[in-house]
Design a protein around this motif. Structure first.
Motif, PDB file in Angstrom:
ATOM      1  N   ALA A   1       0.835  -1.211   0.000  1.00  0.00           N
ATOM      2  CA  ALA A   1       0.000   0.000   0.000  1.00  0.00           C
ATOM      3  C   ALA A   1       0.869   1.260   0.000  1.00  0.00           C
ATOM      4  O   ALA A   1       0.575   2.223  -0.723  1.00  0.00           O
ATOM      5  CB  ALA A   1      -0.931  -0.003   1.205  1.00  0.00           C
ATOM      6  N   LYS A   2       1.938   1.257   0.771  1.00  0.00           N
ATOM      7  CA  LYS A   2       2.839   2.414   0.805  1.00  0.00           C
ATOM      8  C   LYS A   2       3.523   2.623  -0.540  1.00  0.00           C
ATOM      9  O   LYS A   2       3.654   3.751  -1.014  1.00  0.00           O
ATOM     10  CB  LYS A   2       3.887   2.244   1.904  1.00  0.00           C
ATOM     11  N   ILE A   3       3.963   1.544  -1.168  1.00  0.00           N
ATOM     12  CA  ILE A   3       4.617   1.645  -2.474  1.00  0.00           C
ATOM     13  C   ILE A   3       3.643   2.203  -3.510  1.00  0.00           C
ATOM     14  O   ILE A   3       3.991   3.078  -4.304  1.00  0.00           O
ATOM     15  CB  ILE A   3       5.188   0.278  -2.911  1.00  0.00           C
ATOM     16  N   LEU A   4       2.411   1.711  -3.504  1.00  0.00           N
ATOM     17  CA  LEU A   4       1.415   2.202  -4.443  1.00  0.00           C
ATOM     18  C   LEU A   4       1.106   3.686  -4.200  1.00  0.00           C
ATOM     19  O   LEU A   4       0.957   4.459  -5.151  1.00  0.00           O
ATOM     20  CB  LEU A   4       0.123   1.372  -4.356  1.00  0.00           C
ATOM     21  N   GLN A   5       1.028   4.068  -2.945  1.00  0.00           N
ATOM     22  CA  GLN A   5       0.772   5.466  -2.607  1.00  0.00           C
ATOM     23  C   GLN A   5       1.909   6.357  -3.104  1.00  0.00           C
ATOM     24  O   GLN A   5       1.685   7.410  -3.686  1.00  0.00           O
ATOM     25  CB  GLN A   5       0.586   5.643  -1.090  1.00  0.00           C
ATOM     26  N   GLN A   6       3.149   5.942  -2.891  1.00  0.00           N
ATOM     27  CA  GLN A   6       4.307   6.710  -3.368  1.00  0.00           C
ATOM     28  C   GLN A   6       4.305   6.803  -4.886  1.00  0.00           C
ATOM     29  O   GLN A   6       4.642   7.836  -5.450  1.00  0.00           O
ATOM     30  CB  GLN A   6       5.606   6.066  -2.879  1.00  0.00           C
ATOM     31  N   SER A   7       3.911   5.735  -5.531  1.00  0.00           N
ATOM     32  CA  SER A   7       3.841   5.712  -6.996  1.00  0.00           C
ATOM     33  C   SER A   7       2.814   6.720  -7.505  1.00  0.00           C
ATOM     34  O   SER A   7       3.055   7.423  -8.481  1.00  0.00           O
ATOM     35  CB  SER A   7       3.483   4.304  -7.470  1.00  0.00           C
ATOM     36  N   ARG A   8       1.674   6.805  -6.835  1.00  0.00           N
ATOM     37  CA  ARG A   8       0.644   7.777  -7.227  1.00  0.00           C
ATOM     38  C   ARG A   8       1.125   9.199  -7.033  1.00  0.00           C
ATOM     39  O   ARG A   8       0.863  10.065  -7.862  1.00  0.00           O
ATOM     40  CB  ARG A   8      -0.624   7.531  -6.410  1.00  0.00           C
ATOM     41  N   ILE A   9       1.848   9.459  -5.951  1.00  0.00           N
ATOM     42  CA  ILE A   9       2.371  10.800  -5.684  1.00  0.00           C
ATOM     43  C   ILE A   9       3.374  11.192  -6.761  1.00  0.00           C
ATOM     44  O   ILE A   9       3.360  12.323  -7.253  1.00  0.00           O
ATOM     45  CB  ILE A   9       3.005  10.866  -4.280  1.00  0.00           C
ATOM     46  N   LYS A  10       4.234  10.268  -7.168  1.00  0.00           N
ATOM     47  CA  LYS A  10       5.255  10.546  -8.190  1.00  0.00           C
ATOM     48  C   LYS A  10       4.615  10.849  -9.545  1.00  0.00           C
ATOM     49  O   LYS A  10       5.153  11.623 -10.323  1.00  0.00           O
ATOM     50  CB  LYS A  10       6.226   9.379  -8.331  1.00  0.00           C
ATOM     51  N   ARG A  11       3.471  10.230  -9.847  1.00  0.00           N
ATOM     52  CA  ARG A  11       2.823  10.430 -11.139  1.00  0.00           C
ATOM     53  C   ARG A  11       2.139  11.770 -11.245  1.00  0.00           C
ATOM     54  O   ARG A  11       1.852  12.242 -12.322  1.00  0.00           O
ATOM     55  CB  ARG A  11       1.793   9.325 -11.400  1.00  0.00           C
ATOM     56  N   LYS A  12       1.825  12.394 -10.119  1.00  0.00           N
ATOM     57  CA  LYS A  12       1.096  13.680 -10.141  1.00  0.00           C
ATOM     58  C   LYS A  12       1.971  14.817 -10.560  1.00  0.00           C
ATOM     59  O   LYS A  12       3.065  14.930 -10.618  1.00  0.00           O
ATOM     60  CB  LYS A  12       0.509  13.972  -8.766  1.00  0.00           C
TER      61      LYS A  12
END
Length: 108
Positions: free
Chosen positions: A97-108
């Motif tokens: 979940a943390k990795i996915l959250q970080q991935s979403r932040i990087k894409r923004k």
């Protein structure tokens, strides 16, 4: 994709090789319409980590079962890097979940 779901999805399919080959993951992802960008392979063996990485998904090593031996083997190999190393399956869910959250932040 959890392993039980993957196995049910892949049942009655012709998968040529087991881990670290990706046949099981390919068939399961296809049947379940799973998004690899949102998927992780969790396991306690080096072959689990290799399989996930070869398929292009996150791979998390769990230290239960064969995990401690696998961690030592990964240290020696130095070329296979899991997305995370955790104590338990619950911890694997948390780190995914943390990795996915970080991935979403990087894409923004």
């Amino acid at each position: 994709i959890d392993m039980n779901t993957a196995l049910r999805a892949a049942r009655n399919t012709n998968v040529e090789h087991g881990k670290p080959e990706t046949g099981l993951l390919e068939k399961s992802a296809e049947k379940l319409s799973a998004d690899p960008a949102l998927s992780f392979f969790v396991g306690d063996k080096v072959s689990d980590i290799q399989c996930g990485l070869r398929f292009g998904i996150g791979s998390i090593l769990v230290l239960s079962g064969h995990g401690l031996e696998s961690q030592a083997e990964l240290r020696e190999l130095k070329t296979i890097k899991p997305s995370g190393i955790v104590e338990s399956l619950i911890d694997a869910v948390d780190i995914a979940a943390k990795i996915l959250q970080q991935s979403r932040i990087k894409r923004k």
